[in-house]
Write a protein that holds these residues in place. Structure first.
Motif, PDB file in Angstrom:
ATOM      1  N   UNK A 281       0.849  -1.188   0.000  1.00 28.81           N
ATOM      2  CA  UNK A 281       0.000   0.000   0.000  1.00 28.81           C
ATOM      3  C   UNK A 281       0.884   1.237   0.000  1.00 28.81           C
ATOM      4  N   UNK A 282       0.667   2.111  -0.976  1.00 25.79           N
ATOM      5  CA  UNK A 282       1.399   3.374  -1.066  1.00 25.79           C
ATOM      6  C   UNK A 282       0.417   4.528  -0.963  1.00 25.79           C
ATOM      7  N   UNK A 283       0.737   5.494  -0.140  1.00 34.16           N
ATOM      8  CA  UNK A 283      -0.144   6.645   0.097  1.00 34.16           C
ATOM      9  C   UNK A 283       0.541   7.899  -0.433  1.00 34.16           C
TER      10      UNK A 283
ATOM     11  N   UNK B  88       4.274   3.998   3.190  1.00 31.01           N
ATOM     12  CA  UNK B  88       4.298   2.696   2.514  1.00 31.01           C
ATOM     13  C   UNK B  88       4.035   1.619   3.563  1.00 31.01           C
ATOM     14  N   UNK B  89       3.044   0.787   3.307  1.00 28.86           N
ATOM     15  CA  UNK B  89       2.705  -0.301   4.241  1.00 28.86           C
ATOM     16  C   UNK B  89       2.519  -1.592   3.452  1.00 28.86           C
ATOM     17  N   UNK B  90       2.794  -2.701   4.086  1.00 32.47           N
ATOM     18  CA  UNK B  90       2.403  -4.005   3.557  1.00 32.47           C
ATOM     19  C   UNK B  90       1.032  -4.345   4.134  1.00 32.47           C
ATOM     20  N   UNK B  91       0.088  -4.696   3.281  1.00 31.42           N
ATOM     21  CA  UNK B  91      -1.258  -5.003   3.751  1.00 31.42           C
ATOM     22  C   UNK B  91      -1.218  -6.155   4.746  1.00 31.42           C
ATOM     23  N   UNK B  92      -2.087  -6.079   5.744  1.00 37.58           N
ATOM     24  CA  UNK B  92      -2.166  -7.140   6.731  1.00 37.58           C
ATOM     25  C   UNK B  92      -3.630  -7.466   6.990  1.00 37.58           C
ATOM     26  N   UNK B  93      -3.860  -8.617   7.549  1.00 38.26           N
ATOM     27  CA  UNK B  93      -5.225  -9.048   7.809  1.00 38.26           C
ATOM     28  C   UNK B  93      -5.831  -8.248   8.952  1.00 38.26           C
ATOM     29  N   UNK B  94      -7.166  -8.279   9.023  1.00 39.01           N
ATOM     30  CA  UNK B  94      -7.863  -7.581  10.103  1.00 39.01           C
ATOM     31  C   UNK B  94      -7.448  -8.146  11.462  1.00 39.01           C
TER      32      UNK B  94
ATOM     33  N   UNK C 113      -4.603  -9.123  12.375  1.00 35.72           N
ATOM     34  CA  UNK C 113      -3.287  -8.628  12.796  1.00 35.72           C
ATOM     35  C   UNK C 113      -3.359  -7.224  13.399  1.00 35.72           C
ATOM     36  N   UNK C 114      -4.471  -6.542  13.163  1.00 31.51           N
ATOM     37  CA  UNK C 114      -4.666  -5.236  13.777  1.00 31.51           C
ATOM     38  C   UNK C 114      -4.081  -4.082  12.992  1.00 31.51           C
ATOM     39  N   UNK C 115      -4.222  -2.888  13.561  1.00 27.48           N
ATOM     40  CA  UNK C 115      -3.774  -1.660  12.904  1.00 27.48           C
ATOM     41  C   UNK C 115      -2.259  -1.664  12.707  1.00 27.48           C
ATOM     42  N   UNK C 116      -1.819  -0.917  11.683  1.00 32.86           N
ATOM     43  CA  UNK C 116      -0.388  -0.797  11.415  1.00 32.86           C
ATOM     44  C   UNK C 116      -0.005   0.670  11.624  1.00 32.86           C
ATOM     45  N   UNK C 117       0.901   0.897  12.545  1.00 30.29           N
ATOM     46  CA  UNK C 117       1.273   2.261  12.913  1.00 30.29           C
ATOM     47  C   UNK C 117       2.773   2.460  12.757  1.00 30.29           C
ATOM     48  N   UNK C 118       3.138   3.562  12.125  1.00 28.49           N
ATOM     49  CA  UNK C 118       4.534   4.005  12.075  1.00 28.49           C
ATOM     50  C   UNK C 118       4.664   5.134  13.093  1.00 28.49           C
ATOM     51  N   UNK C 119       5.445   4.946  14.170  1.00 29.99           N
ATOM     52  CA  UNK C 119       5.501   5.946  15.253  1.00 29.99           C
ATOM     53  C   UNK C 119       5.835   7.350  14.757  1.00 29.99           C
ATOM     54  N   UNK C 120       6.718   7.464  13.772  1.00 34.05           N
ATOM     55  CA  UNK C 120       7.122   8.785  13.288  1.00 34.05           C
ATOM     56  C   UNK C 120       5.946   9.575  12.723  1.00 34.05           C
TER      57      UNK C 120
END
Length: 401
Positions: A342-344, A359-365, A367-374
């Motif tokens: 996934x590219x935003x 940029x994220x790699x898609x994950x299943x529901x 696995x939960x939310x994907x957060x980049x701390x920065x």
């Protein structure tokens, strides 16, 4: 009416000299009936009267519909019922059946194309083992109509993005592009099918890809398999050959690797039953007629706009992914590649050279939310800010309480 046995009685009594009126009285008939039987020399022949059919009055109307290429008996039945026909469909079918040999287009004239003129594309599906599990495999088959050389690519979906990717991979496999691409009426390419004199309406992204690669899209007529028969036969050919020889694959990459190896070793080396030539040799004459590939590959990624929530997340396929905090409340463009990346992009309509902001790699529901701390540093800093007040404010409040 006299029977044959009655005539035998008349003949015997006449020979004995009995009068005709007495014979008639004996048989219970008029004397003239006996007289006519004697003159005929035998009993009258029974001639069955043919009963009229309920369809008879409507046959001219049926013939008129057939001349207009209306051959569906149920459709014809509705038309003549509206005019008063009360019979059934069986007698109608019996009337139509002998006339089908006169149907226009009943005999198919094989249509051959020039080198580089046309490619036909179609999807097939089959269940086979991938990574040890029974898996439904979708495969897109793209065949050059002149040489009969074909390429196929296997994947887990037959949506628009995979359709475009499959076509592009075949163009790259052939080393060029045909003048026309004939597609089936799947929504990934055709939004509205051909109807009488109205042309087909194609998907906008499919037209964009056609313009970049320089081919003209064509949609086959609905329910007319002969328009795209060459390629549809290849779907069956693959099921009966490739997927019979290879029944299990380590993964998708292994499957498509085996496919290209089989194409080169077997499919390209076969003598085609119609053109009576080795496919690879015939392709050698067609390849120079193919158009060039574009300098830049078409982006087949899934595209859509997303609204960034107040907490700087976007929702994609049931899960949430972080983006930079300054985008909260704004619209962003997302692209999902076939590699599930996934590219935003900050701009709703990004330029080809624009870099993604996330940029994220898609994950299943699960696995939960994907957060980049920065992404959320600014949000945390604003949340930690405390409004400092002078101590006198609290003293004044205490005195009044």
């Amino acid at each position: 009416m006299l029977k044959k046995e009655d005539y035998m009685v008349i003949k015997a009594l006449k020979q004995r000299g009995v009068y005709l009126k007495d014979i008639a009285a004996d048989l219970g008939v008029h004397p003239k009936t006996v007289s006519r039987a004697v003159q005929r020399g035998g009993a009258p022949q029974r001639q069955g009267k043919r009963a009229g059919s309920k369809l008879d009055p409507y046959k001219p109307m049926v013939d008129g519909l057939l001349s207009e290429e209306v051959w569906n008996a149920v459709v014809v039945l509705r038309e003549i019922q509206a005019e008063g026909y009360t019979g059934g469909v069986t007698i109608l079918r019996e009337y139509i059946q002998p006339k089908r040999v006169m149907r226009a287009g009943k005999a198919t004239v094989r249509f051959e194309t020039a080198p580089g003129e046309q490619l036909q594309t179609d999807w097939g599906e089959i269940v086979t083992k991938v990574a040890g599990q029974p898996t439904k495999v979708y495969f897109i088959v793209n065949e050059l109509c002149f040489s009969r050389r074909f390429h196929f690519w296997c994947t887990d979906s037959q949506d628009a993005e995979h359709t475009y990717e499959g076509l592009i991979r075949s163009f790259e496999y052939f080393g060029g592009v045909t003048q026309q691409v004939v597609v089936d009426n799947q929504k990934s390419a055709v939004l509205k099918t051909r109807h009488h004199d109205e042309p087909a309406r194609f998907n906008e992204r499919f037209l964009d890809m056609a313009a970049l690669y320089g081919f003209t899209p064509r949609a086959c007529r609905p329910y007319r398999a002969r328009t795209k028969g060459k390629d549809e036969r290849m779907v069956g050919y693959l099921k009966q050959h490739f997927f019979v020889r290879y029944r299990a694959f380590d993964g998708w990459a292994h499957l498509n690797q085996q496919a290209e190896g089989w194409l080169a070793a077997e499919a390209d080396q076969r003598v085609h039953g119609t053109v009576k030539e080795v496919v690879a040799e015939r392709f050698a004459r067609e390849q120079p007629a193919l158009g060039p590939l574009p300098a830049q590959r078409y982006d087949t990624a899934y595209r859509e706009l997303r609204q960034v929530a107040w907490d700087a997340y976007i929702e994609v396929r049931g899960n949430r992914y972080s983006v930079p905090a300054d985008l909260a409340g704004q619209s962003v463009a997302v692209r999902i590649g076939l590699d599930d990346v996934l590219r935003v992009y900050r701009t709703p309509a990004p330029d080809p050279d624009e870099l993604p902001v996330a940029i994220h790699h898609l994950r299943s529901v699960q696995q939960g939310w994907l957060t980049v701390p920065e992404h959320h540093i600014a949000l945390w800093q604003s949340a930690l800010k405390v409004d400092q007040r002078p101590l006198q404010v609290y003293e004044e409040v205490a005195q009044w309480s």
